[in-house]
Motif scaffolding. Structure first.
Motif, PDB file in Angstrom:
ATOM      1  N   GLN A   1       0.706  -1.162   0.202  1.00 38.40           N
ATOM      2  CA  GLN A   1       0.063  -0.038  -0.173  1.00 38.40           C
ATOM      3  C   GLN A   1       0.915   1.336  -0.175  1.00 38.40           C
ATOM      4  OE1 GLN A   1      -0.680  -2.632   1.802  1.00 38.40           O
ATOM      5  NE2 GLN A   1      -2.649  -3.207   1.310  1.00 38.40           N
ATOM      6  N   LEU A   2       1.991   1.182   0.721  1.00 37.10           N
ATOM      7  CA  LEU A   2       2.831   2.445   0.815  1.00 37.10           C
ATOM      8  C   LEU A   2       3.614   2.428  -0.772  1.00 37.10           C
ATOM      9  CD1 LEU A   2       4.233   4.697   2.123  1.00 37.10           C
ATOM     10  CD2 LEU A   2       5.786   3.261   3.063  1.00 37.10           C
ATOM     11  N   GLY A   3       3.956   1.450  -1.273  1.00 32.21           N
ATOM     12  CA  GLY A   3       4.745   1.546  -2.621  1.00 32.21           C
ATOM     13  C   GLY A   3       3.382   2.234  -3.534  1.00 32.21           C
TER      14      GLY A   3
ATOM     15  N   ALA B   1      -4.345   8.637   0.475  1.00 35.27           N
ATOM     16  CA  ALA B   1      -5.404   7.450   0.797  1.00 35.27           C
ATOM     17  C   ALA B   1      -4.623   6.115   1.098  1.00 35.27           C
ATOM     18  CB  ALA B   1      -6.408   7.370  -0.242  1.00 35.27           C
ATOM     19  N   TRP B   2      -3.679   6.052   0.027  1.00 35.34           N
ATOM     20  CA  TRP B   2      -3.192   4.664   0.275  1.00 35.34           C
ATOM     21  C   TRP B   2      -2.138   4.440   1.480  1.00 35.34           C
ATOM     22  CZ3 TRP B   2      -4.997   0.293  -1.270  1.00 35.34           C
ATOM     23  CH2 TRP B   2      -5.808   0.176  -2.505  1.00 35.34           C
ATOM     24  N   ALA B   3      -1.443   5.704   1.484  1.00 35.38           N
ATOM     25  CA  ALA B   3      -0.597   5.652   2.620  1.00 35.38           C
ATOM     26  C   ALA B   3      -1.187   5.730   4.059  1.00 35.38           C
ATOM     27  CB  ALA B   3       0.213   7.149   2.776  1.00 35.38           C
ATOM     28  N   SER B   4      -2.530   6.272   3.873  1.00 31.23           N
ATOM     29  CA  SER B   4      -3.204   5.814   5.237  1.00 31.23           C
ATOM     30  C   SER B   4      -3.787   4.506   5.591  1.00 31.23           C
ATOM     31  CB  SER B   4      -4.646   6.810   5.014  1.00 31.23           C
ATOM     32  OG  SER B   4      -4.412   8.326   5.064  1.00 31.23           O
TER      33      SER B   4
ATOM     34  N   GLN C   1      -2.385   2.500   8.808  1.00 30.71           N
ATOM     35  CA  GLN C   1      -3.514   1.714   9.699  1.00 30.71           C
ATOM     36  C   GLN C   1      -3.157   0.315   9.810  1.00 30.71           C
ATOM     37  OE1 GLN C   1      -7.245   3.292   7.659  1.00 30.71           O
ATOM     38  NE2 GLN C   1      -8.102   3.133   9.649  1.00 30.71           N
ATOM     39  N   LEU C   2      -2.561  -0.398   8.857  1.00 34.36           N
ATOM     40  CA  LEU C   2      -1.832  -1.563   8.882  1.00 34.36           C
ATOM     41  C   LEU C   2      -0.804  -1.721   9.840  1.00 34.36           C
ATOM     42  CD1 LEU C   2      -2.633  -2.654   5.280  1.00 34.36           C
ATOM     43  CD2 LEU C   2      -3.655  -3.642   7.283  1.00 34.36           C
ATOM     44  N   GLY C   3      -0.226  -0.682  10.369  1.00 37.40           N
ATOM     45  CA  GLY C   3       0.732  -0.529  11.457  1.00 37.40           C
ATOM     46  C   GLY C   3       2.146  -0.446  10.811  1.00 37.40           C
ATOM     47  N   LEU C   4       2.094   0.430   9.853  1.00 39.64           N
ATOM     48  CA  LEU C   4       3.518   0.623   9.116  1.00 39.64           C
ATOM     49  C   LEU C   4       3.654   1.947   9.572  1.00 39.64           C
ATOM     50  CD1 LEU C   4       6.079  -0.397   7.417  1.00 39.64           C
ATOM     51  CD2 LEU C   4       4.741   0.684   5.332  1.00 39.64           C
TER      52      LEU C   4
ATOM     53  N   ALA D   1       2.793   6.193   8.073  1.00 39.30           N
ATOM     54  CA  ALA D   1       2.017   7.507   8.791  1.00 39.30           C
ATOM     55  C   ALA D   1       2.840   8.877   8.647  1.00 39.30           C
ATOM     56  CB  ALA D   1       1.932   7.258  10.345  1.00 39.30           C
ATOM     57  N   THR D   2       4.140   8.766   8.649  1.00 47.01           N
ATOM     58  CA  THR D   2       4.982   9.947   8.445  1.00 47.01           C
ATOM     59  C   THR D   2       5.041  10.414   6.866  1.00 47.01           C
ATOM     60  OG1 THR D   2       6.355   8.949  10.112  1.00 47.01           O
ATOM     61  CG2 THR D   2       7.349  10.699   8.531  1.00 47.01           C
TER      62      THR D   2
END
Length: 75
Positions: A4-6, A26-29, A33-36, A40-41
């Protein structure tokens, strides 16, 4: 969460897809939420490039993506 971060970074940079900073947020969020923690940063950084209206839409999109693509994979 890494995927998702990628995806968020691809949207931010417009690599292989149309650039869309709202989608990046949105994808970074979802990744956050999945704990990465890195996500969040990154999400908070991306927010600085969005208007208030764009950020509100990105947050709505993030909630939808979480429901569809995040929550089912939460451990």
């Amino acid at each position: 969460a890494e995927a998702q971060l990628g995806t968020a970074k691809l949207f931010e940079l417009g690599e292989g897809i149309n650039q869309n900073v709202g989608e990046a947020y949105a994808w970074a969020s979802v990744a956050a939420q999945l704990g990465l923690a890195e996500a969040a940063t990154y999400r908070d950084y991306i927010a600085g490039f969005l208007s208030g209206t764009e950020l509100a839409q990105a947050k709505r999109d993030a909630q939808q993506y979480w429901t569809e693509f995040g929550a089912p994979f939460q451990k």
